[in-house]
Design a protein around this motif. Structure first.
Motif, short mmCIF file in Angstrom:
data_model
loop_
_atom_site.label_atom_id
_atom_site.label_comp_id
_atom_site.label_asym_id
_atom_site.label_seq_id
_atom_site.Cartn_x
_atom_site.Cartn_y
_atom_site.Cartn_z
N ASP A 192 -12.46 -57.24 -47.83
CA ASP A 192 -13.53 -56.38 -47.31
C ASP A 192 -14.87 -56.78 -47.91
N CYS A 193 -14.89 -57.02 -49.22
CA CYS A 193 -16.14 -57.41 -49.87
C CYS A 193 -16.61 -58.77 -49.37
N ALA A 194 -15.71 -59.72 -49.25
CA ALA A 194 -16.09 -61.08 -48.88
C ALA A 194 -16.66 -61.16 -47.47
N PHE A 195 -16.25 -60.23 -46.60
CA PHE A 195 -16.76 -60.23 -45.23
C PHE A 195 -17.77 -59.11 -44.98
N ALA A 196 -18.29 -58.52 -46.06
CA ALA A 196 -19.33 -57.49 -45.97
C ALA A 196 -18.89 -56.31 -45.12
N VAL A 197 -17.64 -55.91 -45.27
CA VAL A 197 -17.12 -54.75 -44.53
C VAL A 197 -17.58 -53.49 -45.25
N ASP A 198 -18.50 -52.78 -44.63
CA ASP A 198 -18.99 -51.54 -45.22
C ASP A 198 -18.62 -50.32 -44.38
N GLN A 199 -17.73 -50.51 -43.42
CA GLN A 199 -17.20 -49.41 -42.62
C GLN A 199 -15.70 -49.63 -42.46
N ILE A 200 -14.90 -48.70 -42.97
CA ILE A 200 -13.44 -48.83 -42.94
C ILE A 200 -12.87 -47.68 -42.13
N VAL A 201 -12.34 -48.01 -40.95
CA VAL A 201 -11.69 -47.04 -40.08
C VAL A 201 -10.20 -47.32 -40.11
N ARG A 202 -9.42 -46.30 -40.44
CA ARG A 202 -7.97 -46.47 -40.51
C ARG A 202 -7.32 -45.09 -40.45
N ALA A 203 -5.99 -45.06 -40.39
CA ALA A 203 -5.27 -43.79 -40.28
C ALA A 203 -5.41 -42.98 -41.56
N ASP A 204 -5.37 -41.66 -41.41
CA ASP A 204 -5.66 -40.80 -42.56
C ASP A 204 -4.54 -40.70 -43.58
N ASP A 205 -3.40 -41.35 -43.34
CA ASP A 205 -2.39 -41.40 -44.40
C ASP A 205 -2.83 -42.32 -45.53
#
Length: 360
Positions: free
Chosen positions: A199-212
């Motif tokens: 995530d850091c290496a690709f500048a991912v600053d928005q993480i959408v995933r299931a709430d579990d």
């Protein structure tokens, strides 16, 4: 087209990160559509990452990608495979270890389960058995795991017991932080390390995933803050075409970091990560939807006589969107500023599928 960013910062991204362990069920596709929607609606790049260090089924990656394309999801190049990035995880662990933030663990799963927990520790939290061993005790531990044909696991030496993150729907969430596994006893780099590093290496600053996975966010945000200290130039280093701070050895300027404060070497903090944990898909018994629940994959529904548009329509209706025939139709109808009171956010999606479509 990416979200506008300062010249010294890589364009930010969202992502979807499936494990190629089998075909997607409809809940997986729904989460993928939402991750794609939120990224594109905020003009972010959209990274597709294949988490293939473990539980890989031959042909599953190709089938998953075909299913995503079939419903109308596209992503930015390159396609990222974690199996091709182990050198990066080696380097992250090395830098953490140089700061005294990594230690060997010789515990078996049974020993961890049977060990007394620290007061107020979260269920399943590592009790710190191997955290402060003497050299003699470490030698004995290495001999023990060698007899089991395993390596010592590597754990993060956490410097906090709790950490706080902000989620779009759940609000401010404070969660327990323990000494998470970075590398397993079989030598495979663990999910918590590799997902954060990528995530850091690709500048991912928005993480959408299931709430579990919401409970994992504080641990991962804490690790992000530590990586900011030990490897400031990691942020955005693998963004295609990014020739700015990360590649020159300087650190990209950002907003407030997950942990606050300044990064190492006087560098500005990384951008704060936005978490968006979306409701799970459940079966009619209220349990997490799984392939054992019957004809729950896209291909199952096609075999049952439905079309791709029928399946997308079913997913769309679970999000309050009528007559959707593609992911683009869903995106056109959803509100990118959706908050906690949004109807589809309030309850999980209970998937009740007929064996055959009506009129078949």
């Amino acid at each position: 087209m990416g979200l506008a960013a300062p010249a010294d910062r890589p364009a930010p991204a969202g992502r979807f990160a499936p494990s190629p362990s089998g075909d997607f069920h409809l809940g997986n596709l729904r989460t993928g559509i939402l991750a794609w929607f939120f990224a594109r609606a905020t003009h972010r790049r959209f990274v597709m990452r294949i988490e293939d260090l473990d539980r890989v089924r031959p042909g599953a990656e190709q089938r998953q990608l075909e299913d995503l394309r079939a419903v109308g999801i596209e992503w930015d190049e390159p396609l990222v495979r974690q199996s091709e990035r182990t050198d990066l995880y080696d380097e992250a662990a090395r830098r953490l270890a140089e700061r005294g933030l990594v230690y060997e663990c010789y515990c078996t799963r049974r020993e961890i389960q049977e060990a007394p927990s620290a007061p107020h520790a979260a269920p399943g939290a590592y009790p710190g058995t191997c955290r402060d061993l003497t050299e003699t005790e470490r030698e004995a531990g290495r001999a023990k795991v060698a007899d089991l044909n395993r390596e010592p696991a590597l754990r993060l030496r956490a410097d906090v017991s709790t950490y706080r993150v902000r989620d779009r729907f759940a609000g401010s969430v404070e969660g327990a932080v323990d000494d998470i596994v970075l590398r397993r006893g079989d030598g495979v780099w663990a999910y918590n390390l590799v997902s954060v590093v990528d995530d850091c290496a690709f500048a991912v600053d928005q993480i959408v995933r299931a709430d579990d996975l919401l409970a994992s966010a504080p641990r991962q945000a804490h690790l992000t803050a530590l990586l900011q200290e030990v490897w400031p130039s990691l942020w955005g280093r693998d963004v295609p075409g990014w020739e700015g701070a990360a590649r020159s050895g300087r650190t990209a300027d950002g907003g407030s970091s997950a942990g606050g404060g300044k990064a190492a070497d006087g560098a500005a903090p990384w951008p704060e990560v936005e978490y968006i944990h979306v409701p799970l898909a459940l079966n009619t018994n209220g349990q997490r939807l799984a392939k054992r629940d019957g004809a729950v994959t896209l291909r199952d529904r096609l075999d049952a006589g439905e079309s791709i548009a029928d399946v997308v329509d079913r997913i769309g209706r679970s999000l309050g969107v009528e007559h959707a025939r593609s992911a683009a139709d869903i995106a056109a109808a959803l509100d990118p500023s959706a908050g906690p009171g949004t109807e589809w956010v309030l309850e999980p999606w209970v998937v009740d599928l007929p064996a055959t479509p009506p009129g078949a």
